[in-house]
Design a protein around this motif. Structure first.
Motif, PDB file in Angstrom:
ATOM      1  N   ASP A   1       0.796  -1.229   0.000  1.00  0.00           N
ATOM      2  CA  ASP A   1       0.000   0.000   0.000  1.00  0.00           C
ATOM      3  C   ASP A   1       0.827   1.278   0.000  1.00  0.00           C
ATOM      4  N   GLY A   2       2.153   1.148  -0.043  1.00  0.00           N
ATOM      5  CA  GLY A   2       3.009   2.328  -0.146  1.00  0.00           C
ATOM      6  C   GLY A   2       3.232   3.075   1.151  1.00  0.00           C
ATOM      7  N   ASP A   3       2.757   2.528   2.276  1.00  0.00           N
ATOM      8  CA  ASP A   3       2.956   3.199   3.561  1.00  0.00           C
ATOM      9  C   ASP A   3       4.428   3.215   3.935  1.00  0.00           C
ATOM     10  N   LEU A   4       4.846   4.292   4.567  1.00  0.00           N
ATOM     11  CA  LEU A   4       6.196   4.405   5.088  1.00  0.00           C
ATOM     12  C   LEU A   4       6.154   3.941   6.539  1.00  0.00           C
ATOM     13  N   LEU A   5       6.851   2.843   6.843  1.00  0.00           N
ATOM     14  CA  LEU A   5       6.787   2.226   8.168  1.00  0.00           C
ATOM     15  C   LEU A   5       8.158   2.253   8.829  1.00  0.00           C
ATOM     16  N   PRO A   6       8.182   2.488  10.141  1.00  0.00           N
ATOM     17  CA  PRO A   6       9.467   2.568  10.842  1.00  0.00           C
ATOM     18  C   PRO A   6      10.107   1.196  11.029  1.00  0.00           C
ATOM     19  N   ILE A   7      11.415   1.187  11.080  1.00  0.00           N
ATOM     20  CA  ILE A   7      12.167  -0.011  11.470  1.00  0.00           C
ATOM     21  C   ILE A   7      12.879   0.369  12.764  1.00  0.00           C
TER      22      ILE A   7
ATOM     23  N   ARG B   1      12.784  -1.349   0.092  1.00  0.00           N
ATOM     24  CA  ARG B   1      13.085   0.081  -0.093  1.00  0.00           C
ATOM     25  C   ARG B   1      13.222   0.727   1.280  1.00  0.00           C
ATOM     26  N   VAL B   2      14.417   1.194   1.568  1.00  0.00           N
ATOM     27  CA  VAL B   2      14.733   1.746   2.883  1.00  0.00           C
ATOM     28  C   VAL B   2      15.010   3.230   2.753  1.00  0.00           C
ATOM     29  N   ILE B   3      14.410   4.009   3.641  1.00  0.00           N
ATOM     30  CA  ILE B   3      14.676   5.441   3.715  1.00  0.00           C
ATOM     31  C   ILE B   3      15.407   5.689   5.023  1.00  0.00           C
ATOM     32  N   ILE B   4      16.525   6.366   4.925  1.00  0.00           N
ATOM     33  CA  ILE B   4      17.326   6.720   6.092  1.00  0.00           C
ATOM     34  C   ILE B   4      17.132   8.210   6.305  1.00  0.00           C
ATOM     35  N   GLN B   5      16.744   8.573   7.520  1.00  0.00           N
ATOM     36  CA  GLN B   5      16.450   9.976   7.807  1.00  0.00           C
ATOM     37  C   GLN B   5      17.327  10.471   8.939  1.00  0.00           C
ATOM     38  N   HIS B   6      17.686  11.751   8.870  1.00  0.00           N
ATOM     39  CA  HIS B   6      18.324  12.368  10.021  1.00  0.00           C
ATOM     40  C   HIS B   6      17.345  12.245  11.182  1.00  0.00           C
ATOM     41  N   LYS B   7      17.824  11.900  12.338  1.00  0.00           N
ATOM     42  CA  LYS B   7      16.949  11.787  13.495  1.00  0.00           C
ATOM     43  C   LYS B   7      16.331  13.149  13.786  1.00  0.00           C
TER      44      LYS B   7
ATOM     45  N   LEU C   1       7.344  12.519   4.284  1.00  0.00           N
ATOM     46  CA  LEU C   1       6.432  12.275   3.172  1.00  0.00           C
ATOM     47  C   LEU C   1       6.970  12.877   1.889  1.00  0.00           C
ATOM     48  N   SER C   2       7.574  14.045   1.975  1.00  0.00           N
ATOM     49  CA  SER C   2       8.170  14.659   0.793  1.00  0.00           C
ATOM     50  C   SER C   2       9.312  13.803   0.275  1.00  0.00           C
ATOM     51  N   LEU C   3      10.140  13.311   1.181  1.00  0.00           N
ATOM     52  CA  LEU C   3      11.249  12.446   0.765  1.00  0.00           C
ATOM     53  C   LEU C   3      10.728  11.193   0.087  1.00  0.00           C
ATOM     54  N   LYS C   4       9.633  10.648   0.611  1.00  0.00           N
ATOM     55  CA  LYS C   4       9.063   9.429   0.027  1.00  0.00           C
ATOM     56  C   LYS C   4       8.638   9.683  -1.417  1.00  0.00           C
ATOM     57  N   GLY C   5       7.971  10.792  -1.667  1.00  0.00           N
ATOM     58  CA  GLY C   5       7.522  11.108  -3.014  1.00  0.00           C
ATOM     59  C   GLY C   5       8.679  11.334  -3.967  1.00  0.00           C
ATOM     60  N   ILE C   6       9.695  12.018  -3.517  1.00  0.00           N
ATOM     61  CA  ILE C   6      10.855  12.270  -4.357  1.00  0.00           C
ATOM     62  C   ILE C   6      11.593  10.970  -4.640  1.00  0.00           C
ATOM     63  N   MET C   7      11.708  10.141  -3.629  1.00  0.00           N
ATOM     64  CA  MET C   7      12.508   8.935  -3.779  1.00  0.00           C
ATOM     65  C   MET C   7      11.918   7.954  -4.765  1.00  0.00           C
ATOM     66  N   TRP C   8      10.644   7.678  -4.661  1.00  0.00           N
ATOM     67  CA  TRP C   8      10.106   6.559  -5.419  1.00  0.00           C
ATOM     68  C   TRP C   8       9.408   6.967  -6.711  1.00  0.00           C
ATOM     69  N   THR C   9       8.946   8.192  -6.830  1.00  0.00           N
ATOM     70  CA  THR C   9       8.247   8.559  -8.057  1.00  0.00           C
ATOM     71  C   THR C   9       9.081   9.438  -8.967  1.00  0.00           C
ATOM     72  N   GLY C  10      10.169   9.956  -8.448  1.00  0.00           N
ATOM     73  CA  GLY C  10      11.001  10.831  -9.257  1.00  0.00           C
ATOM     74  C   GLY C  10      10.403  12.225  -9.389  1.00  0.00           C
ATOM     75  N   SER C  11       9.379  12.531  -8.604  1.00  0.00           N
ATOM     76  CA  SER C  11       8.741  13.837  -8.670  1.00  0.00           C
ATOM     77  C   SER C  11       9.679  14.913  -8.141  1.00  0.00           C
ATOM     78  N   VAL C  12       9.511  16.087  -8.663  1.00  0.00           N
ATOM     79  CA  VAL C  12      10.282  17.228  -8.179  1.00  0.00           C
ATOM     80  C   VAL C  12       9.304  18.201  -7.543  1.00  0.00           C
ATOM     81  N   TYR C  13       9.552  18.556  -6.309  1.00  0.00           N
ATOM     82  CA  TYR C  13       8.689  19.498  -5.604  1.00  0.00           C
ATOM     83  C   TYR C  13       9.353  20.865  -5.638  1.00  0.00           C
ATOM     84  N   PRO C  14       8.639  21.869  -6.111  1.00  0.00           N
ATOM     85  CA  PRO C  14       9.242  23.204  -6.173  1.00  0.00           C
ATOM     86  C   PRO C  14       9.409  23.771  -4.770  1.00  0.00           C
ATOM     87  N   VAL C  15      10.455  24.542  -4.591  1.00  0.00           N
ATOM     88  CA  VAL C  15      10.686  25.212  -3.320  1.00  0.00           C
ATOM     89  C   VAL C  15      10.287  26.665  -3.519  1.00  0.00           C
TER      90      VAL C  15
END
Length: 123
Positions: free
Chosen positions: A66-72, A90-96, A104-118
C-alpha cells in the motif's frame, strides 16, 4: 536467462535486494536473509555504506502493498520489513528528528522521481 528464471534463482538464493536512500544519495545492494536477522547488524551495514558513523539516523521502509512508510525500530519491525521485501526492500534513512511532512516529501521524491518546487518568500 528469462525474467522468471532470474526471479526463481533469487528466491532460492535467499538474497534480498535493498535500495536505500539518505538525502540525495541512493545505494543498491543485496544481503543474505540469514545473515541479517537483527536490526543492529543491518543498521551497522547501512551506517557503513552511507558513511553515517557521526550521524544520528532512523530507518523506515516502504510497504510494497500500500506504499505506507513504516518505521524499522526493533527486530520485529525489521523481520516484517524483510518478509515484505518482494522483490525489493526500499529503505529510507532519515536524520533523526525530521518531521512527518519532510518524510512524506522524501518518500515522493525517492520513489516517483517527482520534483517538488521550493517556494521562498521574504516578509
Amino acid at each position: 536467462m528469462s525474467r522468471s528464471s532470474k526471479s526463481q534463482s533469487r528466491a532460492q538464493s535467499s538474497l534480498i535486494e535493498v535500495k536505500s536512500k539518505f538525502d540525495a544519495e541512493f545505494r543498491r545492494f543485496s544481503v543474505e536473509r540469514d545473515k541479517y536477522e537483527r536490526l543492529e547488524d543491518f543498521r551497522t551495514l547501512v551506517e557503513e555504506l552511507h558513511r553515517l558513523q557521526s550521524t544520528s539516523f532512523v530507518l523506515a521502509y516502504t510497504d510494497p502493498r500500500d506504499g505506507d512508510l513504516l518505521p524499522i525500530t526493533n527486530d520485529d519491525n525489521f523481520r516484517k520489513a524483510l518478509q515484505c521485501s518482494r522483490p525489493l526492500l526500499r529503505v529510507i534513512i532519515q536524520h533523526k528528528g525530521k518531521t512527518d511532512m519532510e518524510v512524506l516529501s522524501l518518500k515522493g521524491i525517492m520513489w516517483t522521481g517527482s520534483v517538488y518546487p521550493v517556494v521562498c518568500s521574504s516578509i
